[in-house]
Design a protein around this motif. Structure first.
Motif, PDB file in Angstrom:
ATOM      1  N   UNK A 141       0.857  -1.185   0.000  1.00  0.00           N
ATOM      2  CA  UNK A 141       0.000   0.000   0.000  1.00  0.00           C
ATOM      3  C   UNK A 141       0.893   1.234   0.000  1.00  0.00           C
ATOM      4  N   UNK A 142       0.310   2.363  -0.348  1.00  0.00           N
ATOM      5  CA  UNK A 142       1.070   3.625  -0.372  1.00  0.00           C
ATOM      6  C   UNK A 142       1.442   4.056   1.037  1.00  0.00           C
ATOM      7  N   UNK A 143       2.350   5.007   1.104  1.00  0.00           N
ATOM      8  CA  UNK A 143       2.779   5.540   2.394  1.00  0.00           C
ATOM      9  C   UNK A 143       1.605   6.146   3.163  1.00  0.00           C
ATOM     10  N   UNK A 144       0.775   6.918   2.493  1.00  0.00           N
ATOM     11  CA  UNK A 144      -0.349   7.557   3.183  1.00  0.00           C
ATOM     12  C   UNK A 144      -1.364   6.516   3.659  1.00  0.00           C
ATOM     13  N   UNK A 145      -1.595   5.471   2.861  1.00  0.00           N
ATOM     14  CA  UNK A 145      -2.512   4.409   3.273  1.00  0.00           C
ATOM     15  C   UNK A 145      -1.930   3.615   4.440  1.00  0.00           C
ATOM     16  N   UNK A 146      -0.635   3.342   4.407  1.00  0.00           N
ATOM     17  CA  UNK A 146       0.030   2.632   5.505  1.00  0.00           C
ATOM     18  C   UNK A 146      -0.096   3.445   6.800  1.00  0.00           C
ATOM     19  N   UNK A 147       0.117   4.743   6.698  1.00  0.00           N
ATOM     20  CA  UNK A 147       0.007   5.610   7.872  1.00  0.00           C
ATOM     21  C   UNK A 147      -1.416   5.558   8.440  1.00  0.00           C
ATOM     22  N   UNK A 148      -2.408   5.609   7.565  1.00  0.00           N
ATOM     23  CA  UNK A 148      -3.800   5.544   8.014  1.00  0.00           C
ATOM     24  C   UNK A 148      -4.084   4.221   8.717  1.00  0.00           C
ATOM     25  N   UNK A 149      -3.567   3.125   8.175  1.00  0.00           N
ATOM     26  CA  UNK A 149      -3.782   1.815   8.799  1.00  0.00           C
ATOM     27  C   UNK A 149      -3.106   1.714  10.161  1.00  0.00           C
ATOM     28  N   UNK A 150      -1.989   2.398  10.329  1.00  0.00           N
ATOM     29  CA  UNK A 150      -1.280   2.396  11.607  1.00  0.00           C
ATOM     30  C   UNK A 150      -1.831   3.430  12.585  1.00  0.00           C
ATOM     31  N   UNK A 151      -2.644   4.341  12.077  1.00  0.00           N
ATOM     32  CA  UNK A 151      -3.210   5.377  12.933  1.00  0.00           C
ATOM     33  C   UNK A 151      -2.239   6.490  13.265  1.00  0.00           C
ATOM     34  N   UNK A 202       0.158   9.911  11.407  1.00  0.00           N
ATOM     35  CA  UNK A 202       0.212  10.834  10.271  1.00  0.00           C
ATOM     36  C   UNK A 202       1.261  10.347   9.269  1.00  0.00           C
ATOM     37  N   UNK A 203       1.052  10.607   7.984  1.00  0.00           N
ATOM     38  CA  UNK A 203       2.060  10.229   6.990  1.00  0.00           C
ATOM     39  C   UNK A 203       3.443  10.801   7.311  1.00  0.00           C
ATOM     40  N   UNK A 204       3.486  12.011   7.859  1.00  0.00           N
ATOM     41  CA  UNK A 204       4.767  12.607   8.224  1.00  0.00           C
ATOM     42  C   UNK A 204       5.456  11.803   9.338  1.00  0.00           C
ATOM     43  N   UNK A 205       4.684  11.271  10.257  1.00  0.00           N
ATOM     44  CA  UNK A 205       5.252  10.425  11.316  1.00  0.00           C
ATOM     45  C   UNK A 205       5.874   9.176  10.721  1.00  0.00           C
ATOM     46  N   UNK A 206       5.156   8.535   9.816  1.00  0.00           N
ATOM     47  CA  UNK A 206       5.686   7.337   9.167  1.00  0.00           C
ATOM     48  C   UNK A 206       6.950   7.670   8.376  1.00  0.00           C
ATOM     49  N   UNK A 207       6.962   8.799   7.700  1.00  0.00           N
ATOM     50  CA  UNK A 207       8.146   9.240   6.952  1.00  0.00           C
ATOM     51  C   UNK A 207       9.318   9.481   7.901  1.00  0.00           C
TER      52      UNK A 207
END
Length: 97
Positions: free
Chosen positions: A41-51, A53-58
């Motif tokens: 999945x995309x970075x933004x979708x992965x972030x959403x699944x983890x709960x 923010x995309x910036x946090x995942x980055x």
């Protein structure tokens, strides 16, 4: 292999990761996230699944590479995450608490 209690039923780590993967796949489908044939999945979708923010995942990716990731399309390409790696990360975090 260690195991943990889950709803009063003893399960192994690999079973917990598999169950988490099934839940993530279902959540991704309900949310209409695009899942590649190999389960990415995309970075933004992965972030959403983890709960998070995309910036946090980055930031996690740049600081620690805690979750395996792949860049598609060169240095400026799209970052993707395997759902199986997200599930393993979730279960590893659960065990450390």
């Amino acid at each position: 292999m260690t195991s943990q209690k889950f709803r009063t039923v003893e399960i192994s780590d690999s079973e917990a990761v598999q169950k988490c993967l099934e839940i993530l796949e279902a959540a991704a489908r309900v949310s209409n996230f695009s899942i590649t044939p190999d389960g990415r999945v995309s970075e933004s979708d992965a972030a959403a699944l983890l709960g998070v923010a995309p910036l946090t995942l980055r930031n996690w990716r740049l600081a620690t590479a805690a979750i395996p990731w792949h860049r598609i399309g060169g240095p400026a390409g799209r970052v993707t995450y395997r759902l199986a790696d997200l599930a393993a990360h979730i279960e590893a975090a659960r065990e450390s608490r």
